[in-house]
Motif scaffolding. Structure first.
Motif, PDB file in Angstrom:
ATOM      1  N   ARG A   6       0.807  -1.218   0.000  1.00  0.00           N
ATOM      2  CA  ARG A   6       0.000   0.000   0.000  1.00  0.00           C
ATOM      3  C   ARG A   6       0.849   1.281   0.000  1.00  0.00           C
ATOM      4  O   ARG A   6       0.766   2.105   0.931  1.00  0.00           O
ATOM      5  CB  ARG A   6      -0.961   0.028   1.178  1.00  0.00           C
ATOM      6  CG  ARG A   6      -1.891  -1.168   1.270  1.00  0.00           C
ATOM      7  CD  ARG A   6      -2.998  -0.875   2.261  1.00  0.00           C
ATOM      8  NE  ARG A   6      -3.561  -2.077   2.842  1.00  0.00           N
ATOM      9  CZ  ARG A   6      -4.477  -2.088   3.800  1.00  0.00           C
ATOM     10  NH1 ARG A   6      -4.918  -0.935   4.286  1.00  0.00           N
ATOM     11  NH2 ARG A   6      -4.939  -3.216   4.293  1.00  0.00           N
ATOM     12  N   ARG A  13       0.526   4.004  -1.515  1.00  0.00           N
ATOM     13  CA  ARG A  13      -0.245   5.257  -1.467  1.00  0.00           C
ATOM     14  C   ARG A  13      -0.476   5.710  -0.033  1.00  0.00           C
ATOM     15  O   ARG A  13      -0.548   6.915   0.250  1.00  0.00           O
ATOM     16  CB  ARG A  13      -1.595   5.079  -2.169  1.00  0.00           C
ATOM     17  CG  ARG A  13      -1.526   5.086  -3.684  1.00  0.00           C
ATOM     18  CD  ARG A  13      -2.906   4.891  -4.283  1.00  0.00           C
ATOM     19  NE  ARG A  13      -3.804   5.987  -3.966  1.00  0.00           N
ATOM     20  CZ  ARG A  13      -3.898   7.109  -4.661  1.00  0.00           C
ATOM     21  NH1 ARG A  13      -3.127   7.291  -5.712  1.00  0.00           N
ATOM     22  NH2 ARG A  13      -4.752   8.046  -4.313  1.00  0.00           N
ATOM     23  N   GLN A  14      -0.556   4.756   0.881  1.00  0.00           N
ATOM     24  CA  GLN A  14      -0.818   5.111   2.270  1.00  0.00           C
ATOM     25  C   GLN A  14       0.432   5.583   3.001  1.00  0.00           C
ATOM     26  O   GLN A  14       0.353   5.988   4.164  1.00  0.00           O
ATOM     27  CB  GLN A  14      -1.465   3.931   2.999  1.00  0.00           C
ATOM     28  CG  GLN A  14      -2.811   3.552   2.397  1.00  0.00           C
ATOM     29  CD  GLN A  14      -3.756   2.912   3.387  1.00  0.00           C
ATOM     30  OE1 GLN A  14      -3.650   3.103   4.592  1.00  0.00           O
ATOM     31  NE2 GLN A  14      -4.699   2.139   2.889  1.00  0.00           N
ATOM     32  N   THR A  71     -14.301  -2.864  -3.595  1.00  0.00           N
ATOM     33  CA  THR A  71     -12.987  -2.367  -4.033  1.00  0.00           C
ATOM     34  C   THR A  71     -11.826  -3.147  -3.417  1.00  0.00           C
ATOM     35  O   THR A  71     -10.825  -3.394  -4.091  1.00  0.00           O
ATOM     36  CB  THR A  71     -12.839  -0.868  -3.682  1.00  0.00           C
ATOM     37  OG1 THR A  71     -13.031  -0.688  -2.267  1.00  0.00           O
ATOM     38  CG2 THR A  71     -13.858  -0.038  -4.450  1.00  0.00           C
ATOM     39  N   LYS A 130     -13.083   8.723   9.118  1.00  0.00           N
ATOM     40  CA  LYS A 130     -12.911   7.500   8.329  1.00  0.00           C
ATOM     41  C   LYS A 130     -14.030   6.502   8.630  1.00  0.00           C
ATOM     42  O   LYS A 130     -14.652   5.938   7.722  1.00  0.00           O
ATOM     43  CB  LYS A 130     -11.545   6.890   8.659  1.00  0.00           C
ATOM     44  CG  LYS A 130     -11.235   5.558   7.978  1.00  0.00           C
ATOM     45  CD  LYS A 130      -9.857   5.077   8.415  1.00  0.00           C
ATOM     46  CE  LYS A 130      -9.565   3.689   7.884  1.00  0.00           C
ATOM     47  NZ  LYS A 130      -9.386   3.690   6.410  1.00  0.00           N
ATOM     48  N   ASP A 145     -15.740  16.582   3.000  1.00  0.00           N
ATOM     49  CA  ASP A 145     -15.613  15.218   2.472  1.00  0.00           C
ATOM     50  C   ASP A 145     -16.083  14.192   3.496  1.00  0.00           C
ATOM     51  O   ASP A 145     -16.696  13.182   3.136  1.00  0.00           O
ATOM     52  CB  ASP A 145     -14.157  14.944   2.075  1.00  0.00           C
ATOM     53  CG  ASP A 145     -13.721  15.796   0.889  1.00  0.00           C
ATOM     54  OD1 ASP A 145     -14.464  15.841  -0.106  1.00  0.00           O
ATOM     55  OD2 ASP A 145     -12.644  16.411   0.952  1.00  0.00           O
ATOM     56  N   ALA A 194     -10.663   6.818   2.942  1.00  0.00           N
ATOM     57  CA  ALA A 194      -9.198   6.761   2.783  1.00  0.00           C
ATOM     58  C   ALA A 194      -8.672   8.194   2.834  1.00  0.00           C
ATOM     59  O   ALA A 194      -8.744   8.914   1.824  1.00  0.00           O
ATOM     60  CB  ALA A 194      -8.831   6.085   1.477  1.00  0.00           C
ATOM     61  N   GLU A 196      -5.776   9.536   2.687  1.00  0.00           N
ATOM     62  CA  GLU A 196      -4.759   9.875   1.695  1.00  0.00           C
ATOM     63  C   GLU A 196      -5.374  10.168   0.335  1.00  0.00           C
ATOM     64  O   GLU A 196      -4.902  11.044  -0.408  1.00  0.00           O
ATOM     65  CB  GLU A 196      -3.706   8.756   1.583  1.00  0.00           C
ATOM     66  CG  GLU A 196      -4.212   7.428   1.048  1.00  0.00           C
ATOM     67  CD  GLU A 196      -4.931   6.578   2.069  1.00  0.00           C
ATOM     68  OE1 GLU A 196      -5.340   5.461   1.714  1.00  0.00           O
ATOM     69  OE2 GLU A 196      -5.077   7.021   3.226  1.00  0.00           O
ATOM     70  N   ASP A 197      -6.460   9.466  -0.008  1.00  0.00           N
ATOM     71  CA  ASP A 197      -7.128   9.711  -1.287  1.00  0.00           C
ATOM     72  C   ASP A 197      -7.854  11.050  -1.274  1.00  0.00           C
ATOM     73  O   ASP A 197      -7.913  11.748  -2.293  1.00  0.00           O
ATOM     74  CB  ASP A 197      -8.123   8.586  -1.594  1.00  0.00           C
ATOM     75  CG  ASP A 197      -7.432   7.274  -1.933  1.00  0.00           C
ATOM     76  OD1 ASP A 197      -6.231   7.311  -2.286  1.00  0.00           O
ATOM     77  OD2 ASP A 197      -8.065   6.208  -1.828  1.00  0.00           O
ATOM     78  N   LEU A 245      -5.033  13.760  -1.691  1.00  0.00           N
ATOM     79  CA  LEU A 245      -4.443  13.768  -3.027  1.00  0.00           C
ATOM     80  C   LEU A 245      -5.453  14.125  -4.106  1.00  0.00           C
ATOM     81  O   LEU A 245      -5.075  14.639  -5.165  1.00  0.00           O
ATOM     82  CB  LEU A 245      -3.825  12.397  -3.334  1.00  0.00           C
ATOM     83  CG  LEU A 245      -2.587  12.018  -2.514  1.00  0.00           C
ATOM     84  CD1 LEU A 245      -2.162  10.590  -2.825  1.00  0.00           C
ATOM     85  CD2 LEU A 245      -1.436  12.980  -2.785  1.00  0.00           C
ATOM     86  N   GLY A 246      -6.726  13.857  -3.853  1.00  0.00           N
ATOM     87  CA  GLY A 246      -7.743  14.091  -4.871  1.00  0.00           C
ATOM     88  C   GLY A 246      -8.418  15.447  -4.802  1.00  0.00           C
ATOM     89  O   GLY A 246      -9.273  15.752  -5.634  1.00  0.00           O
TER      90      GLY A 246
END
Length: 302
Positions: A20, A22-23, A80, A185, A265, A273, A275-276, A279-280
């Motif tokens: 992982r 991305r994390q 997912t 989360k 969000d 997530a 981190e998403d 980043l998004g």
């Protein structure tokens, strides 16, 4: 095709994806204490902080592998998570265990090369995270506290690695900011399972069955309020450093706006997530960059 219907990947690629990467974004929290001290660019501080980052990346990846082995059946039912290498049958549990052990040993080796204190923080993180993955992840509130501790230990690791004093306000902001993200989360996970209607929340993650949306909204709302209050007090403490401009005090605005933007969000139920989310969201990234510059200038007394 793999067992769970995902794309076939080579063993090397599957192993890397299972780590992982991305994390690893979460591990930039190790630079928080050195930044707050205004000495992050000093070699004696930057080098151990970078090594702390590497150590946490290795150890967190090790715990992710153990968690995915533990949750393999549940992941295969998830829309997912079923594409994760272990759930998809691209990485065997035995290979994942071997990789996890090697990563953990490497993480501790890097940490002890810095100092014993950092090794203690990394080891504590590993113990808490494994306790969460293996025994306590289905216990409401307790699992939330352990998730929060994961973020908090990252935040204090940089200060321990560089042997810097850590402000009490920093600890308050880091602790409640971590609780804000952890509760957000869980709130997002609960909202997504409610919306999908495909599987009861209590079966997807049994701890979710012990929460209500109202309760989690209360927790992340309180945590956000304490985080903002603590940061305001901390920023004015940092602002006492000789500086030509009140940079630290000015950093309050982008910080508060960033928290409120992230809360949008969370409220939408899309912060499963963190981190998403970061980043998004270009606006959130811009706010973070402005905050970082202002706070760094204030901490360094520019």
């Amino acid at each position: 095709m793999s067992e769970a219907g995902g794309r076939d990947r080579s063993l090397t690629v599957a192993a890397f994806v299972a780590m992982r990467p991305r994390q690893w974004l979460k591990n930039v929290l190790v630079f928080a204490a050195p930044l707050a001290a205004g000495s992050i660019l000093e070699p004696d501080v930057l080098v151990p902080s970078l090594l702390a980052f590497v150590s946490f990346c290795l150890m967190s990846s090790s715990t992710y592998l153990i968690n995915d082995i533990r949750d393999v059946e549940a992941d295969r039912r998830h829309p997912t998570k079923r594409s994760r290498p272990i759930a998809a049958g691209e990485l065997t549990p035995r290979a994942a265990v071997i990789l996890a052990v090697l990563l953990a040993l490497a993480a501790l080796a890097v940490a002890v090369a810095v100092n014993v204190g950092l090794m203690g923080v990394v080891l504590t993180y590993a113990v808490f995270t494994l306790a969460y993955s293996l025994f306590l992840k289905n216990e409401p509130v307790i699992e939330l506290a352990l998730l929060t501790m994961g973020f908090l230990l990252r935040a204090i690791a940089g200060g321990v690695a560089a042997e810097l004093p850590i402000s009490q306000w920093f600890l308050i902001v880091a602790a409640f900011g971590s609780l804000f993200m952890a509760a957000g989360k869980r709130f997002s996970e609960l909202e997504q399972w409610k919306a999908s209607g495909s599987e009861p929340a209590a079966q997807a993650r049994r701890s979710l069955g012990g929460y209500t949306s109202a309760y989690l909204r209360f927790v992340w709302g309180v945590a956000a309020a304490v985080t903002i209050t603590g940061y305001c007090l901390w920023a004015f403490e940092v602002g006492q450093v000789d500086s030509s401009v009140p940079w630290a005090q000015w950093s309050v605005l982008p910080f508060v706006l960033g928290v409120l933007r992230y809360a949008v969000d969370v409220d939408k139920g899309v912060a499963e997530a963190p981190e998403d989310v970061v980043l998004g969201d270009r606006t959130l990234l811009a706010m973070g960059a402005i905050w970082l510059v202002l706070f760094a200038l204030g901490a360094m007394g520019v």
